[in-house]
Design a protein around this motif. Structure first.
Motif, PDB file in Angstrom:
ATOM      1  N   ALA A  61      16.657  94.303 -82.017  1.00 42.64           N
ATOM      2  CA  ALA A  61      15.829  94.574 -80.839  1.00 42.64           C
ATOM      3  C   ALA A  61      15.302  93.276 -80.241  1.00 42.64           C
ATOM      4  O   ALA A  61      15.324  93.082 -79.019  1.00 42.64           O
ATOM      5  CB  ALA A  61      14.678  95.501 -81.204  1.00 42.64           C
ATOM      6  N   SER A 114      18.206  91.367 -78.584  1.00 45.29           N
ATOM      7  CA  SER A 114      18.825  91.999 -77.417  1.00 45.29           C
ATOM      8  C   SER A 114      18.054  91.757 -76.121  1.00 45.29           C
ATOM      9  O   SER A 114      18.589  91.953 -75.028  1.00 45.29           O
ATOM     10  CB  SER A 114      18.967  93.504 -77.649  1.00 45.29           C
ATOM     11  OG  SER A 114      17.702  94.137 -77.641  1.00 45.29           O
ATOM     12  N   ARG A 115      16.803  91.337 -76.226  1.00 47.79           N
ATOM     13  CA  ARG A 115      15.998  91.121 -75.023  1.00 47.79           C
ATOM     14  C   ARG A 115      16.604  90.024 -74.157  1.00 47.79           C
ATOM     15  O   ARG A 115      16.816  88.907 -74.609  1.00 47.79           O
ATOM     16  CB  ARG A 115      14.559  90.758 -75.407  1.00 47.79           C
ATOM     17  CG  ARG A 115      13.823  91.883 -76.123  1.00 47.79           C
ATOM     18  CD  ARG A 115      12.545  91.401 -76.790  1.00 47.79           C
ATOM     19  NE  ARG A 115      12.020  92.410 -77.709  1.00 47.79           N
ATOM     20  CZ  ARG A 115      11.136  92.164 -78.666  1.00 47.79           C
ATOM     21  NH1 ARG A 115      10.658  90.930 -78.828  1.00 47.79           N
ATOM     22  NH2 ARG A 115      10.716  93.131 -79.462  1.00 47.79           N
ATOM     23  N   ARG A 146      22.343 100.607 -83.264  1.00 46.18           N
ATOM     24  CA  ARG A 146      21.717  99.469 -82.589  1.00 46.18           C
ATOM     25  C   ARG A 146      22.037  99.484 -81.091  1.00 46.18           C
ATOM     26  O   ARG A 146      21.188  99.150 -80.261  1.00 46.18           O
ATOM     27  CB  ARG A 146      22.204  98.143 -83.194  1.00 46.18           C
ATOM     28  CG  ARG A 146      21.943  97.930 -84.674  1.00 46.18           C
ATOM     29  CD  ARG A 146      20.467  97.778 -85.007  1.00 46.18           C
ATOM     30  NE  ARG A 146      19.814  99.048 -85.231  1.00 46.18           N
ATOM     31  CZ  ARG A 146      19.851  99.714 -86.381  1.00 46.18           C
ATOM     32  NH1 ARG A 146      20.534  99.239 -87.403  1.00 46.18           N
ATOM     33  NH2 ARG A 146      19.198 100.864 -86.511  1.00 46.18           N
ATOM     34  N   GLU A 150      19.808 102.291 -79.613  1.00 46.40           N
ATOM     35  CA  GLU A 150      18.392 101.922 -79.584  1.00 46.40           C
ATOM     36  C   GLU A 150      18.064 100.975 -78.437  1.00 46.40           C
ATOM     37  O   GLU A 150      16.991 101.062 -77.838  1.00 46.40           O
ATOM     38  CB  GLU A 150      18.006 101.250 -80.906  1.00 46.40           C
ATOM     39  CG  GLU A 150      17.912 102.185 -82.100  1.00 46.40           C
ATOM     40  CD  GLU A 150      17.750 101.432 -83.402  1.00 46.40           C
ATOM     41  OE1 GLU A 150      17.294 102.041 -84.385  1.00 46.40           O
ATOM     42  OE2 GLU A 150      18.083 100.228 -83.456  1.00 46.40           O
ATOM     43  N   ASN A 151      19.001 100.074 -78.137  1.00 49.67           N
ATOM     44  CA  ASN A 151      18.717  99.021 -77.173  1.00 49.67           C
ATOM     45  C   ASN A 151      19.392  99.207 -75.823  1.00 49.67           C
ATOM     46  O   ASN A 151      19.237  98.354 -74.936  1.00 49.67           O
ATOM     47  CB  ASN A 151      19.117  97.663 -77.768  1.00 49.67           C
ATOM     48  CG  ASN A 151      18.307  97.325 -79.009  1.00 49.67           C
ATOM     49  OD1 ASN A 151      17.139  96.982 -78.933  1.00 49.67           O
ATOM     50  ND2 ASN A 151      18.927  97.455 -80.181  1.00 49.67           N
ATOM     51  N   ARG A 166      22.456  98.910 -74.898  1.00 53.16           N
ATOM     52  CA  ARG A 166      23.420  97.846 -74.628  1.00 53.16           C
ATOM     53  C   ARG A 166      24.779  98.222 -75.208  1.00 53.16           C
ATOM     54  O   ARG A 166      24.866  98.859 -76.258  1.00 53.16           O
ATOM     55  CB  ARG A 166      22.973  96.528 -75.277  1.00 53.16           C
ATOM     56  CG  ARG A 166      21.746  95.877 -74.678  1.00 53.16           C
ATOM     57  CD  ARG A 166      22.053  95.281 -73.320  1.00 53.16           C
ATOM     58  NE  ARG A 166      20.966  94.464 -72.810  1.00 53.16           N
ATOM     59  CZ  ARG A 166      19.891  94.920 -72.172  1.00 53.16           C
ATOM     60  NH1 ARG A 166      19.741  96.229 -71.995  1.00 53.16           N
ATOM     61  NH2 ARG A 166      18.973  94.095 -71.711  1.00 53.16           N
ATOM     62  N   THR A 220      15.212  97.286 -70.348  1.00 54.31           N
ATOM     63  CA  THR A 220      14.921  97.435 -71.773  1.00 54.31           C
ATOM     64  C   THR A 220      14.533  98.866 -72.091  1.00 54.31           C
ATOM     65  O   THR A 220      13.942  99.566 -71.261  1.00 54.31           O
ATOM     66  CB  THR A 220      13.760  96.509 -72.205  1.00 54.31           C
ATOM     67  OG1 THR A 220      12.601  96.812 -71.431  1.00 54.31           O
ATOM     68  CG2 THR A 220      14.121  95.053 -72.031  1.00 54.31           C
ATOM     69  N   THR A 221      14.850  99.296 -73.273  1.00 54.52           N
ATOM     70  CA  THR A 221      14.371 100.578 -73.774  1.00 54.52           C
ATOM     71  C   THR A 221      12.975 100.366 -74.373  1.00 54.52           C
ATOM     72  O   THR A 221      12.600  99.226 -74.693  1.00 54.52           O
ATOM     73  CB  THR A 221      15.303 101.123 -74.853  1.00 54.52           C
ATOM     74  OG1 THR A 221      15.233 100.264 -76.008  1.00 54.52           O
ATOM     75  CG2 THR A 221      16.755 101.184 -74.370  1.00 54.52           C
ATOM     76  N   THR A 236      13.449  98.474 -77.597  1.00 50.59           N
ATOM     77  CA  THR A 236      13.699  97.044 -77.426  1.00 50.59           C
ATOM     78  C   THR A 236      12.394  96.307 -77.183  1.00 50.59           C
ATOM     79  O   THR A 236      12.165  95.209 -77.696  1.00 50.59           O
ATOM     80  CB  THR A 236      14.654  96.803 -76.249  1.00 50.59           C
ATOM     81  OG1 THR A 236      15.878  97.500 -76.480  1.00 50.59           O
ATOM     82  CG2 THR A 236      14.960  95.321 -76.096  1.00 50.59           C
TER      83      THR A 236
END
Length: 508
Positions: free
Chosen positions: A393, A396-397, A427, A430-431, A433, A475-476, A479
């Motif tokens: 997380a 991924s930002r 993953r 969650e993000n 991406r 972003t989620t 994230t």
């Protein structure tokens, strides 16, 4: 005349332990590759029923049996790494595997002890408290002794309606729901008939959360960038692990990657090789990498590879941009006894598994930049790291796509690669991406931002994956905040149960 109190017959106690062992052994069946997600709920219901009718010491033993059985069935593939590739005799590899799994079983054991001792009898403890302390058990297992974040309950819901919650609360939030559902089911089953209706309330709440996942699945937390897709060419070498580090195979390995990439340069914007693709330190293979960089540049292609590196006196397991961009990433989360040996001065040399090639890596820094390729920002991770939700997380930002390389040959022909792939898919979900995953033996695949595999190649074959990935922005909630909200919620719930316990008499 005084009479001695009757003791519980041993057969009853043994049957209880056997029941919990079977329940624990069934838990991995809720995960990949089996996908029987409802078994996770039943396993939690069995554990809740056992520890709700036992004292703290008995609960500790029940939790130990349950946890040990879970790990013995779910991660017994470590035997392959110890025996097949670590050259450890079977008569040692078997007990080492068993000790490893039984040791991991201590975490659920201590969790059940704490639950029975301090949480269970508080207000709401038997449902909310049970779920909260189980999630804290999973979270702590991701940190203790560098962490072993395997067999999390939430992974079983990668493709159910509950997956809609993943970009909000992450895998720990999904685990909370599974544990909560199991505890609620247990309470409903054992409740006397007059209280059945009252005991059904937590179950109805779980169903409501599950159905809400359908609505959340329709939410697009991130947006596609208006850029041309990146064409990917990934080399899956399928080099046997026992040959990978053999000096006699070195030049054959270089030739394999050279020829495999030659077929990709014209069609791929980015060619990727897996973790530690070249079995040598980067500076020792400098001339080969210079040659490959020229070949990539001639076709206007980029190349990223996994390669061991040395900086001053430290060695790192790294991912490096060789051509078409810039950046190097050093792995942060290392595998104990695989990439570093705890107490190495005392145990290295005792067994060959502790003297594996390059088993003395250093840990990379926590603030590392993305890999930059053709203007794309790739959030990198290497092998084991993809199992850490908060690490990915954070990485991924600001990225365009997630990127992970691995050498899953250590798993052999077991369920390990499927479990590892499921974590990578989570993953991506969650993000929000897309994810590129490249391994030496499989599973090599491209995953969309909903966690679905879009393209993959057969495992244990020498082949190449061709496909496209799309950049995304935004972003989620996960994230942005990571696992912090769900972990704080679990601590708060346990605190509330303790307050409830003080306000009401403790049941006998």
């Amino acid at each position: 005349m005084n009479t001695l109190p009757q003791q519980t017959p041993p057969s009853i106690k043994f049957s209880q332990f056997l029941f919990l062992a079977l329940a624990g052994a069934s838990l991995p069946l809720s995960l990949a590759p089996f996908g029987l997600w409802w078994l996770g709920i039943l396993a939690m219901a069995a554990l809740a029923a056992g520890v709700n009718n036992s004292g703290p010491k008995h609960s500790f033993l029940l939790g130990w049996v349950f946890g040990s059985a879970s790990f013995l069935t779910g991660v017994s593939w470590v035997y392959i790494a110890i025996h097949d590739f670590g050259a450890t005799p079977a008569y040692l590899a078997l007990p080492m595997t068993a000790v490893f799994c039984i040791f991991l079983g201590l975490v659920p054991a201590l969790t059940c002890y704490a639950y029975s001792r301090w949480v269970r009898d508080g207000r709401g403890g038997r449902v909310l408290g049970f779920a909260a302390i189980w999630v804290l058990c999973e979270w702590l297992r991701g940190w203790i002794f560098t962490g072993f974040p395997w067999l999390y309950l939430g992974y079983g819901h990668l493709h159910t309606a509950l997956a809609g919650w993943s970009p909000v609360v992450g895998v720990y939030g999904l685990s909370f729901w599974v544990a909560l559902s199991g505890a609620a089911l247990s309470q409903f089953i054992i409740a006397p008939t007059p209280r059945k209706l009252h005991s059904a309330a937590p179950l109805l709440g779980c169903l409501l959360l599950f159905s809400q996942g359908y609505l959340l699945k329709q939410t697009e937390w991130t947006q596609a960038k208006s850029t041309t897709p990146l064409r990917i060419g990934a080399v899956q070498s399928n080099i046997a692990q026992e040959k990978k580090w053999a000096y006699t195979q070195y030049w054959a390995t270089l030739e394999l990657y050279d020829q495999a990439s030659e077929k990709l340069w014209a069609d791929a914007d980015l060619v990727i090789w897996p973790e530690a693709a070249i079995p040598a330190l980067y500076h020792n293979a400098q001339s080969f990498f210079d040659y490959i960089a020229e070949r990539a540049s001639a076709s206007n292609s980029a190349l990223i590879t996994g390669v061991p590196t040395r900086v001053e006196e430290k060695m790192y397991n790294s991912a490096m941009v060789i051509s078409g961009g810039e950046g190097i990433y050093h792995k942060q989360r290392l595998v104990p006894f695989g990439e570093f040996v705890p107490l190495s001065g005392y145990i290295q040399g005792l067994l060959k598994i502790f003297d594996l090639p390059l088993s003395s890596f250093s840990r990379g820094g926590s603030e590392q930049a993305h890999l930059s390729v053709k203007g794309w920002q790739l959030a990198p991770s290497i092998c084991y790291e993809i199992a850490y939700p908060d690490l990915i997380a954070q990485s991924s930002r600001g990225s365009d796509v997630l990127f992970t390389i691995s050498n899953d040959a250590w798993f052999g022909h077991s369920i390990g690669p499927d479990q590892h792939m499921q974590m990578a898919q989570m993953r991506a979900l969650e993000n929000g991406r897309e994810l590129i995953r490249v391994t030496s033996t499989g599973i090599t695949a491209l995953v969309d931002h909903h966690g679905n595999i879009q393209r993959r190649v057969p495992s244990f074959t020498e082949t190449a994956l061709r496909g496209e990935v799309h950049a995304r922005e935004g972003t989620t909630p996960f994230t942005r905040y990571g696992s912090t909200p769900i972990i704080l919620l679990c601590f708060a719930l346990i605190l509330c149960t303790r307050i409830g316990a003080k306000q009401s008499p403790r049941p006998s």
